[in-house]
Design a protein around this motif. Sequence first.
Motif, PDB file in Angstrom:
ATOM      1  N   LEU A  19     -14.073  45.510   7.600  1.00 34.49           N
ATOM      2  CA  LEU A  19     -13.878  45.756   9.024  1.00 34.49           C
ATOM      3  C   LEU A  19     -13.210  47.109   9.274  1.00 34.49           C
ATOM      4  O   LEU A  19     -12.351  47.549   8.514  1.00 34.49           O
ATOM      5  N   THR A  20     -13.573  47.741  10.360  1.00 36.49           N
ATOM      6  CA  THR A  20     -12.968  48.997  10.786  1.00 36.49           C
ATOM      7  C   THR A  20     -11.982  48.716  11.913  1.00 36.49           C
ATOM      8  O   THR A  20     -12.313  48.028  12.881  1.00 36.49           O
ATOM      9  N   ASP A  21     -10.754  49.234  11.804  1.00 38.43           N
ATOM     10  CA  ASP A  21      -9.753  49.026  12.845  1.00 38.43           C
ATOM     11  C   ASP A  21     -10.124  49.801  14.102  1.00 38.43           C
ATOM     12  O   ASP A  21     -10.532  50.973  14.035  1.00 38.43           O
ATOM     13  N   ALA A  22      -9.982  49.131  15.257  1.00 37.38           N
ATOM     14  CA  ALA A  22     -10.297  49.759  16.536  1.00 37.38           C
ATOM     15  C   ALA A  22      -9.231  49.350  17.546  1.00 37.38           C
ATOM     16  O   ALA A  22      -8.672  48.252  17.467  1.00 37.38           O
ATOM     17  N   ARG A  33     -20.629  45.825  19.589  1.00 38.86           N
ATOM     18  CA  ARG A  33     -19.683  46.218  18.544  1.00 38.86           C
ATOM     19  C   ARG A  33     -19.852  45.319  17.335  1.00 38.86           C
ATOM     20  O   ARG A  33     -20.042  44.102  17.455  1.00 38.86           O
ATOM     21  N   GLU A  34     -19.767  45.926  16.161  1.00 44.84           N
ATOM     22  CA  GLU A  34     -20.018  45.185  14.928  1.00 44.84           C
ATOM     23  C   GLU A  34     -19.006  45.587  13.869  1.00 44.84           C
ATOM     24  O   GLU A  34     -18.666  46.766  13.714  1.00 44.84           O
ATOM     25  N   GLU A  36     -15.724  45.211  13.445  1.00 41.42           N
ATOM     26  CA  GLU A  36     -14.506  45.901  13.853  1.00 41.42           C
ATOM     27  C   GLU A  36     -13.360  44.900  13.975  1.00 41.42           C
ATOM     28  O   GLU A  36     -13.565  43.715  14.251  1.00 41.42           O
ATOM     29  N   ARG A  37     -12.130  45.403  13.803  1.00 39.35           N
ATOM     30  CA  ARG A  37     -10.931  44.568  13.930  1.00 39.35           C
ATOM     31  C   ARG A  37     -10.097  45.101  15.087  1.00 39.35           C
ATOM     32  O   ARG A  37      -9.724  46.281  15.110  1.00 39.35           O
ATOM     33  N   PHE A  38      -9.804  44.210  16.043  1.00 39.79           N
ATOM     34  CA  PHE A  38      -8.992  44.571  17.200  1.00 39.79           C
ATOM     35  C   PHE A  38      -7.671  43.805  17.100  1.00 39.79           C
ATOM     36  O   PHE A  38      -7.665  42.573  17.105  1.00 39.79           O
ATOM     37  N   CYS A  56     -16.720  40.429  14.088  1.00 42.64           N
ATOM     38  CA  CYS A  56     -15.482  41.105  14.459  1.00 42.64           C
ATOM     39  C   CYS A  56     -14.293  40.150  14.355  1.00 42.64           C
ATOM     40  O   CYS A  56     -14.457  38.934  14.326  1.00 42.64           O
ATOM     41  N   CYS A  76     -17.533  35.637  14.525  1.00 41.28           N
ATOM     42  CA  CYS A  76     -16.252  36.286  14.816  1.00 41.28           C
ATOM     43  C   CYS A  76     -15.084  35.327  14.608  1.00 41.28           C
ATOM     44  O   CYS A  76     -15.231  34.109  14.729  1.00 41.28           O
TER      45      CYS A  76
END
Length: 218
Positions: A19-22, A33-34, A36-38, A56, A76
Amino acid sequence: MARAKTRGPQLDPIVLAGLTDADGSDLRAGDSREAERFTGCDLSGRDLTGIGFQECELRGVSLSDTQLRGASVADCVAGELHASVFSAPRSSWRDVSIEHSRLGSVELYEATLRSVHIDGSKLDFVNLRGATLTDVLLSDCIIEELDLGGATVQRLELRNCRIGTLDVTRATLKDADLRSSDFSAIHGLEGLRGATIDDAQLSLLAPVLAAHLGIIVT
């Protein structure tokens, strides 16, 4: 004749990787969005109509009055969500896990939920009128009012939940397991057809059922 066995929800583990931090600042209505980590984002009051989240993770996200109408959420994981009003009518949820969240008014009318698990959360009013639920598990939740009026439900389990009012008016239930949960009131008794309850729940419901059927007990 053997009794038909109530089938429970069929849920697969959700595994997220890479996961990419956002920070959520660039989220817009209609986004997709795919992976990603919120974390700790405040999305309150934002218009995210029709947004899509795929694979996510959302942790500690505030969603009060966020517009999520028609959103699509798939594969998710979410936890510690906060919202006084969670507005996601006509949204779609597939393979989603939500835990330890605090939501006030939850607007999910005419939504589609498939393979969804909500655990250890406190929800005030949950509006699922006209929704379609398939393979849904609510476990260890406190819910003031759960409105399933006109909903189509297949393989739903309410496990160890405390629910104030359950409304199943004109609902269509199949394999709905209510046995381990407590209810203060149930509305729309005819909608309970297809639900499984235990002996203790039947005893509590007996006076209401008698009144509903016009039976005089003396």
